[in-house]
Design an enzyme around this catalytic site. Structure first.
Site, PDB file in Angstrom:
ATOM      1  N   GLY A   8      -6.693 -16.310 -42.166  1.00 21.87           N
ATOM      2  CA  GLY A   8      -7.235 -15.288 -43.071  1.00 21.87           C
ATOM      3  C   GLY A   8      -7.307 -15.808 -44.495  1.00 21.87           C
ATOM      4  CG  ASP A  32     -11.163 -16.306 -42.842  1.00 15.56           C
ATOM      5  OD1 ASP A  32     -10.287 -15.815 -43.581  1.00 15.56           O
ATOM      6  OD2 ASP A  32     -12.074 -15.619 -42.317  1.00 15.56           O
ATOM      7  CG  ASP A  41     -14.101 -14.623 -33.335  1.00 13.74           C
ATOM      8  OD1 ASP A  41     -13.039 -14.005 -33.559  1.00 13.74           O
ATOM      9  OD2 ASP A  41     -15.129 -14.081 -32.878  1.00 13.74           O
ATOM     10  CE1 TYR A 151      -4.880  -3.129 -40.018  1.00 14.30           C
ATOM     11  CE2 TYR A 151      -3.367  -1.417 -40.737  1.00 14.30           C
ATOM     12  CZ  TYR A 151      -3.893  -2.689 -40.878  1.00 14.30           C
ATOM     13  OH  TYR A 151      -3.411  -3.531 -41.856  1.00 14.30           O
ATOM     14  CE  LYS A 155      -1.865  -5.398 -39.342  1.00 12.75           C
ATOM     15  NZ  LYS A 155      -1.961  -6.850 -39.594  1.00 12.75           N
TER      16      LYS A 155
END
Ligand code: NAD
Length: 257
Positions: A8, A32, A41, A151, A155
């Protein structure tokens, strides 16, 4: 010089982490889906395999730290593909290349959103390693009334993976501290559309209360990541460190520490 892989790295927290580590003299290999030393990816098996191969090619298979930070906040199955399966694949795939380091370290980026409601079935499928099942479940959740739980589920699954694995022979037993950061609202491109207007900012503040200094830039999380992967961090094991301006304290109070 320490060699660190940061996923990232093209934006936000990853970009800030790369800059900070380079300023302190580390060699950083940025990863990334665009604009990186290694462009892959992380939702795909090919991308994850290419990450491991290309890191080995660039370093001779000797790295000192992994920063598994790439993430997405879309209400789509891809969020599970990157945030959980891509992150775990990054940590597990690159772990053997830490073996030659005198001070191997690893960190992942979780979120204070791990305090929010989840889809329990989706979390269980993640932890079972059933990626096809998890993506199929996420597609069902995406069409439902509360697609935001994709999301938070990604996490929570990541935090539970951490607690399950940090003390095992592969990590703690090999002398590798593996931990996570859990940021509150960080002003990066990921959340720009959520906090564009004062009205939006006010409603996000209700959801993510940050009495200590409000929303933050990516520099704070980057500095925490930098310490977690430093030589000095010899004994933090499986901790999810909240850097959130107080949202964890406000939401969970005295029920945990
Ligand atoms: N911004 C926030 O408020 C916040 C809060 C808590 C946690 N986080 C977490 O912090 C991490 C970094 O987010 P950010 O805020 O810097 O967002 P960002 O969008 O600025 O950066 C995320 C990076 O991940 C990359 N990425 C996304 N999908 C990818 C894929 N399939 N393969 C490879 N790379 C991919 C993107 O291209 C991007 O460069 C994420 O894990 C995010 O969930 C962010």
């Amino acid at each position: 010089m320490r060699t660190v892989v940061v996923t990232g790295s093209a934006s936000g927290i990853g970009k800030a982490t790369k800059a900070l580590l380079e300023a302190r003299g580390d060699r950083v290999i940025g990863v990334d889906i665009r604009d990186a030393d290694i462009t892959v990816d992380l939702t795909t098996a090919e991308g994850r395999a290419a990450l491991v191969d290309q890191v080995r090619a660039l370093t001779g298979g000797r790295i000192d730290a992994i920063v598994a930070n790439a993430g997405l906040a879309h209400n789509t199955p891809a969020t599970i593909g990157v945030n959980y399966f891509g992150t775990v694949a990054t940590l597990e795939g690159l772990r053997p290349q830490l073996a030659g380091s005198a001070a191997p370290r690893a960190v992942a980026t979780a979120s204070m959103a791990s305090l929010f409601p989840v889809d329990a079935e989706l979390v269980d499928l993640c932890l079972a390693g059933d990626e096809a099942g998890a993506l199929a479940r996420a597609a069902v959740v995406a069409d439902g009334d509360d697609a935001n739980v994709i999301y938070s589920s990604s996490k929570v699954a990541l935090c539970r993976w951490l607690r399950r694995n940090a003390a095992t022979p592969e990590w703690a037993g090999a002398g590798i501290p593996v931990n996570a950061i859990a940021p509150g609202m960080v002003e990066t491109p990921m959340v720009a559309d959520l906090i564009a207007t004062e009205e939006q900012r006010a409603s996000i503040r209700e959801l993510v209360p940050m009495p200590l200094n409000g929303f933050m830039g990516p520099g704070g999380p980057a500095a925490l990541i930098a310490w977690l992967i430093s030589v000095e961090n010899t004994h933090l094991c499986g901790q999810v460190v909240f850097i959130d301006g107080g949202s964890d304290v406000v939401i969970r109070g005295e029920s945990t520490w």
